[in-house]
Design an enzyme around this catalytic site. Structure first.
Site: not given
Ligand code: FAD
Ligand code: NAD
Length: 478
Positions: A58, A121, A188, A244, A275, A277, A450
């Protein structure tokens, strides 16, 4: 060595840190173990969200949007001559926000007396956890309750193996030191659109290859259609139905072979973001002896209350079913902490908001029209366009609309869908309304300030009953 605790939390992302803090607030002795290491080689709290996810992405989205808006400022009478972006300063800015928030979790842990153990852990038999510190020393912790919150990790596909240099994941794409001239993205989805937008705004030619024929199938159909048009105008070249096949690197150029409409094509780019998933991250988490089960998709199996098959062992966040979103994980973490303390909260999975932070933003909560139609449920929907909203005009933010869907019989709100500026903020009104079981008429009878973008929510609610004031009503009964 061994020690005891009321609760051990594994993982300090949003799900784990919320569970740990809430448990400590409720009077428990809590240990939280997390293995993440930051860019300076130091242990860090906050998981993916704070370090490599929500927050840094963000920061880059906000900077890049401000940068593109500079050109629009001219239309508003502001002259901004020759504006430039310094990528290195932007990354420093982004890192400073990450550092503030991750150290903030440390302050919260200390203030709530949560013991943080940096390292790994692993759940053993019963509620025994083996803690391995970063220097390799081990100890056994016996707890009354264990909360697993290890999060998720990007999916790697054989057709484009991540090398962290030219073929990268979302974490690497937050660290580009210069703007790639040609940026390829596979997927996408949310990451592809958000990070594709960031680099496109700084001048990258972005091509996104998406396997599905449908764009954003989880979003409202009209929102997805309009968004795709807008993104294309912005310069995101989204190619739907692209399969792909393979990716190779030759002389610093990534060549992605893909098939589209039966044709064999090659995309050449300077960086490729994969990207496609994320998957649950369970490496090193579970010993042979533990009783936690994993479902067919690799998620830790839990019931509605996040209890695993092992007694008093819970799992929350991205590692369990449901959307992989930080706020969903936080709510689960708090619910589990309160359940352990004897309270009876539940997480309402019907009202988890989703937001895609492109511009315009796309946000929704509840059901879509397609989902309701598929279930044979009757509904009325009301829409209001940003282009008819005075505040949106004043702010030069007229793209998009608010749609409210209400049950045909009861008028209860079943879904809210928004494409437009600040959709991430406006959607909270839909979430609150649905959480309180509001009808569209309840919102229609509510007074909104408003001029404000929120008036579009009001007008959409009015329009469900055919009573919108600032647009010609075209009430559709289904
Ligand atoms: P995580 O945040 O992944 O935290 C898990 C932690 O556990 C990590 O620090 C990991 O190292 C630790 N861990 C794992 N296994 C062990 C172990 N065995 N021992 C000790 N530590 C361990 N979500 C939103 O809601 N809004 C957004 O705008 C958004 N933007 C995103 C943008 C990107 C680029 C990405 C990749 C994700 C985004 N997400 C967003 C998704 C969001 O980051 C995740 O849903 C969220 O972080 C999940 O929280 P969590 O606590 O389950 O796991
Ligand atoms: P996603 O599931 O949102 O999108 C993955 C896209 O890749 C899908 O449209 C899928 O059809 C496509 N895809 C899968 N395999 C493919 C292939 N072989 N070739 C071409 N296209 C393919 O996953 P993401 O964008 O990687 O994000 C992961 C997750 O992280 C999200 O689902 C979301 O939960 C979380 N996230 C959330 C936010 C937010 O809340 N703003 C931002 C970033 C990430």
């Amino acid at each position: 060595m061994s020690r005891e605790a009321d609760i051990v939390v594994i993982g300090a992302g949003p799900a784990g840190y919320a569970a740990a803090i809430r448990s400590a607030q409720l009077g428990h002795a809590v240990i939280c173990i997390d293995k993440s290491i930051d860019r300076n080689g130091q242990p860090t709290l906050g998981g993916t969200c704070l370090n490599w996810g929500c927050i840094p992405s963000k920061a880059l989205l906000d900077v890049s949007y401000t940068f593109t808006r500079m050109t629009e400022f001219q239309k508003m009478g502001i002259s901004v001559e020759d504006h430039q972006i310094d990528i290195s300063k932007m990354l420093t800015y982004k890192n400073s926000i990450v550092d503030k928030l991750t150290s903030g979790i440390d302050v919260l842990f200390k203030g709530n007396e949560v013991t943080f153990l940096p390292g790994t852990g692993q759940l053993g038999s019963g509620r025994e956890v083996t803690y391995t510190s970063h220097d390799g020393s081990q100890e056994t912790i016996t707890a009354n309750h264990v909360i697993l919150a290890p999060g998720s990790t990007p999916i790697d596909i054989p057709a484009a193996r991540i090398d962290h240099e030219l073929i990268v994941d979302s974490t690497d794409a937050l660290e580009f030191e210069e703007v790639p001239k040609r940026l390829g993205v596979i997927g996408a989805g949310i990451v592809g659109l958000e990070l594709g937008s960031v680099w496109n705004r700084f001048g990258s030619e972005v091509v996104i290859l998406e396997a599905f024929e449908d764009f954003l199938p989880m979003a409202d159909r009209r929102a997805a259609r309009e968004a795709l048009k807008i993104f294309k105008k912005q310069g995101l070249d989204v190619r739907l139905g692209a399969r792909v096949v393979s990716s190779t690197v030759e002389d610093g150029v990534v060549k992605v072979a893909y098939q589209l409409k039966g044709e064999d094509l090659v995309l050449e780019c300077d960086k490729l973001i994969v990207a496609v998933g994320r998957r649950p991250y369970t490496e090193d988490l579970l010993s042979q002896e533990c009783e936690v089960n994993i479902d067919e998709r690799g998620f830790l199996f839990v019931n509605d209350l996040c209890l695993t098959d092992a007694p008093d062992v819970y799992a929350v966040g991205d590692v369990v079913r449901g959307p992989m979103l930080a706020h969903k994980g936080m709510e689960e973490g708090v619910m589990v902490a309160e359940r352990i303390a004897g309270h009876k909260p539940i997480v309402n999975y019907e009202t988890v908001p989703s937001v895609i932070y492109t511009h315009p933003e796309i946000a929704w909560v509840g059901q879509s029209e397609d989902e309701l139609k598929a279930n044979g449920e009757k509904f009325n929907s009301g829409m209001f366009s940003y282009s008819a909203n005075g505040r949106a005009m004043a702010a030069h933010e007229t793209e998009g609309f608010v749609k409210i869907i209400a049950d045909a019989k009861t008028d209860r709100i079943r879904g809210v869908h928004i494409l437009g500026a600040q959709a991430s903020e406006l959607i909270a009104q839909g979430v609150i309304a649905m959480e309180f079981g509001a009808t569209a008429e309840d919102l229609a009878l509510t007074m909104f300030a408003h001029p404000s973008l929120s008036e579009s929510v009001h007008e959409a609610a009015l329009s469900v009953g055919g009573n919108a004031i600032h647009t010609v009503n075209r009430r559709k009964k289904k």
